[in-house]
Design a protein around this motif. Structure first.
Motif, PDB file in Angstrom:
ATOM      1  N   MET A 167       0.857  -1.172   0.000  1.00 33.14           N
ATOM      2  CA  MET A 167       0.000   0.000   0.000  1.00 33.14           C
ATOM      3  C   MET A 167       0.901   1.232   0.000  1.00 33.14           C
ATOM      4  O   MET A 167       1.835   1.330   0.786  1.00 33.14           O
ATOM      5  CB  MET A 167      -0.889  -0.012   1.239  1.00 33.14           C
ATOM      6  N   SER A 168       0.587   2.163  -0.871  1.00 31.10           N
ATOM      7  CA  SER A 168       1.416   3.366  -0.966  1.00 31.10           C
ATOM      8  C   SER A 168       1.172   4.273   0.239  1.00 31.10           C
ATOM      9  O   SER A 168       0.096   4.252   0.840  1.00 31.10           O
ATOM     10  CB  SER A 168       1.100   4.114  -2.263  1.00 31.10           C
ATOM     11  N   PRO A 169       2.168   5.058   0.605  1.00 42.09           N
ATOM     12  CA  PRO A 169       2.007   5.959   1.755  1.00 42.09           C
ATOM     13  C   PRO A 169       0.873   6.967   1.567  1.00 42.09           C
ATOM     14  O   PRO A 169       0.170   7.298   2.524  1.00 42.09           O
ATOM     15  CB  PRO A 169       3.355   6.672   1.851  1.00 42.09           C
ATOM     16  N   GLU A 170       0.675   7.425   0.349  1.00 44.48           N
ATOM     17  CA  GLU A 170      -0.389   8.395   0.093  1.00 44.48           C
ATOM     18  C   GLU A 170      -1.761   7.768   0.327  1.00 44.48           C
ATOM     19  O   GLU A 170      -2.646   8.383   0.917  1.00 44.48           O
ATOM     20  CB  GLU A 170      -0.312   8.944  -1.338  1.00 44.48           C
ATOM     21  N   LEU A 171      -1.932   6.541  -0.136  1.00 45.50           N
ATOM     22  CA  LEU A 171      -3.199   5.842   0.049  1.00 45.50           C
ATOM     23  C   LEU A 171      -3.447   5.566   1.534  1.00 45.50           C
ATOM     24  O   LEU A 171      -4.563   5.753   2.031  1.00 45.50           O
ATOM     25  CB  LEU A 171      -3.201   4.526  -0.742  1.00 45.50           C
ATOM     26  N   HIS A 172      -2.398   5.160   2.224  1.00 35.52           N
ATOM     27  CA  HIS A 172      -2.524   4.886   3.650  1.00 35.52           C
ATOM     28  C   HIS A 172      -2.899   6.160   4.407  1.00 35.52           C
ATOM     29  O   HIS A 172      -3.772   6.139   5.290  1.00 35.52           O
ATOM     30  CB  HIS A 172      -1.214   4.303   4.181  1.00 35.52           C
ATOM     31  N   LEU A 173      -2.266   7.261   4.090  1.00 32.67           N
ATOM     32  CA  LEU A 173      -2.583   8.535   4.730  1.00 32.67           C
ATOM     33  C   LEU A 173      -4.033   8.934   4.457  1.00 32.67           C
ATOM     34  O   LEU A 173      -4.742   9.380   5.364  1.00 32.67           O
ATOM     35  CB  LEU A 173      -1.636   9.638   4.251  1.00 32.67           C
ATOM     36  N   GLN A 174      -4.494   8.749   3.238  1.00 33.52           N
ATOM     37  CA  GLN A 174      -5.875   9.082   2.896  1.00 33.52           C
ATOM     38  C   GLN A 174      -6.857   8.217   3.670  1.00 33.52           C
ATOM     39  O   GLN A 174      -7.888   8.698   4.137  1.00 33.52           O
ATOM     40  CB  GLN A 174      -6.102   8.940   1.382  1.00 33.52           C
ATOM     41  N   MET A 175      -6.525   6.939   3.847  1.00 33.07           N
ATOM     42  CA  MET A 175      -7.387   6.050   4.625  1.00 33.07           C
ATOM     43  C   MET A 175      -7.452   6.494   6.079  1.00 33.07           C
ATOM     44  O   MET A 175      -8.517   6.472   6.701  1.00 33.07           O
ATOM     45  CB  MET A 175      -6.886   4.606   4.533  1.00 33.07           C
ATOM     46  N   ILE A 176      -6.317   6.914   6.627  1.00 27.37           N
ATOM     47  CA  ILE A 176      -6.290   7.396   8.014  1.00 27.37           C
ATOM     48  C   ILE A 176      -7.126   8.656   8.150  1.00 27.37           C
ATOM     49  O   ILE A 176      -7.908   8.804   9.103  1.00 27.37           O
ATOM     50  CB  ILE A 176      -4.836   7.650   8.459  1.00 27.37           C
TER      51      ILE A 176
ATOM     52  N   ASN B 186      -9.659   9.635   6.280  1.00 23.42           N
ATOM     53  CA  ASN B 186     -11.076   9.290   6.140  1.00 23.42           C
ATOM     54  C   ASN B 186     -11.614   8.633   7.405  1.00 23.42           C
ATOM     55  O   ASN B 186     -12.713   8.945   7.858  1.00 23.42           O
ATOM     56  CB  ASN B 186     -11.292   8.368   4.945  1.00 23.42           C
ATOM     57  N   ARG B 187     -10.845   7.728   7.990  1.00 23.71           N
ATOM     58  CA  ARG B 187     -11.295   7.051   9.210  1.00 23.71           C
ATOM     59  C   ARG B 187     -11.405   8.038  10.360  1.00 23.71           C
ATOM     60  O   ARG B 187     -12.337   7.976  11.166  1.00 23.71           O
ATOM     61  CB  ARG B 187     -10.315   5.924   9.558  1.00 23.71           C
ATOM     62  N   ASN B 188     -10.468   8.962  10.434  1.00 26.06           N
ATOM     63  CA  ASN B 188     -10.507   9.991  11.467  1.00 26.06           C
ATOM     64  C   ASN B 188     -11.773  10.839  11.336  1.00 26.06           C
ATOM     65  O   ASN B 188     -12.454  11.115  12.329  1.00 26.06           O
ATOM     66  CB  ASN B 188      -9.259  10.864  11.378  1.00 26.06           C
ATOM     67  N   ALA B 189     -12.121  11.209  10.133  1.00 29.44           N
ATOM     68  CA  ALA B 189     -13.335  11.995   9.900  1.00 29.44           C
ATOM     69  C   ALA B 189     -14.580  11.195  10.293  1.00 29.44           C
ATOM     70  O   ALA B 189     -15.508  11.745  10.893  1.00 29.44           O
ATOM     71  CB  ALA B 189     -13.415  12.426   8.438  1.00 29.44           C
ATOM     72  N   GLU B 190     -14.600   9.908   9.962  1.00 29.99           N
ATOM     73  CA  GLU B 190     -15.736   9.066  10.334  1.00 29.99           C
ATOM     74  C   GLU B 190     -15.881   8.972  11.849  1.00 29.99           C
ATOM     75  O   GLU B 190     -16.994   9.063  12.384  1.00 29.99           O
ATOM     76  CB  GLU B 190     -15.558   7.658   9.765  1.00 29.99           C
ATOM     77  N   LEU B 191     -14.770   8.793  12.548  1.00 28.77           N
ATOM     78  CA  LEU B 191     -14.821   8.683  14.008  1.00 28.77           C
ATOM     79  C   LEU B 191     -15.271   9.995  14.654  1.00 28.77           C
ATOM     80  O   LEU B 191     -16.034   9.978  15.623  1.00 28.77           O
ATOM     81  CB  LEU B 191     -13.458   8.258  14.553  1.00 28.77           C
ATOM     82  N   HIS B 192     -14.818  11.115  14.116  1.00 26.61           N
ATOM     83  CA  HIS B 192     -15.255  12.410  14.640  1.00 26.61           C
ATOM     84  C   HIS B 192     -16.756  12.596  14.444  1.00 26.61           C
ATOM     85  O   HIS B 192     -17.450  13.100  15.330  1.00 26.61           O
ATOM     86  CB  HIS B 192     -14.486  13.555  13.968  1.00 26.61           C
ATOM     87  N   GLU B 193     -17.258  12.192  13.294  1.00 28.55           N
ATOM     88  CA  GLU B 193     -18.688  12.302  13.019  1.00 28.55           C
ATOM     89  C   GLU B 193     -19.493  11.403  13.967  1.00 28.55           C
ATOM     90  O   GLU B 193     -20.522  11.823  14.503  1.00 28.55           O
ATOM     91  CB  GLU B 193     -18.979  11.932  11.574  1.00 28.55           C
ATOM     92  N   GLN B 194     -19.026  10.186  14.193  1.00 31.49           N
ATOM     93  CA  GLN B 194     -19.708   9.284  15.113  1.00 31.49           C
ATOM     94  C   GLN B 194     -19.712   9.842  16.538  1.00 31.49           C
ATOM     95  O   GLN B 194     -20.721   9.753  17.237  1.00 31.49           O
ATOM     96  CB  GLN B 194     -19.043   7.915  15.111  1.00 31.49           C
ATOM     97  N   ALA B 195     -18.605  10.432  16.943  1.00 30.39           N
ATOM     98  CA  ALA B 195     -18.526  11.011  18.289  1.00 30.39           C
ATOM     99  C   ALA B 195     -19.490  12.184  18.419  1.00 30.39           C
ATOM    100  O   ALA B 195     -20.157  12.338  19.453  1.00 30.39           O
ATOM    101  CB  ALA B 195     -17.096  11.459  18.579  1.00 30.39           C
ATOM    102  N   ALA B 196     -19.579  13.015  17.403  1.00 31.59           N
ATOM    103  CA  ALA B 196     -20.498  14.153  17.442  1.00 31.59           C
ATOM    104  C   ALA B 196     -21.947  13.666  17.509  1.00 31.59           C
ATOM    105  O   ALA B 196     -22.756  14.216  18.267  1.00 31.59           O
ATOM    106  CB  ALA B 196     -20.289  15.038  16.214  1.00 31.59           C
TER     107      ALA B 196
END
Length: 53
Positions: free
Chosen positions: A1-10, A12-22
């Motif tokens: 997995m390329s570093p750029e793809l991995h960073l994008q996945m992180i 996106n997951r961070n945004a999802e977790l923030h939305e769930q917490a809100a």
């Protein structure tokens, strides 16, 4: 997995977790408000608390 793809996945997951917490916080606040109303406690408006001198 390329570093750029991995960073994008992180990111996106961070945004999802923030939305769930809100959403969870809003649900807890709504439940607390329903409980307070059920117990007869009413919220007062900001202007209702100001005393005219």
């Amino acid at each position: 997995m390329s570093p750029e793809l991995h960073l994008q996945m992180i990111i996106n997951r961070n945004a999802e977790l923030h939305e769930q917490a809100a959403n969870h916080r809003r649900a807890l606040q709504a439940e607390a408000a329903r409980k307070n109303r059920a117990e007869g406690e009413r919220r007062r408006s900001f202007f209702g608390k100001i005393n005219a001198a």
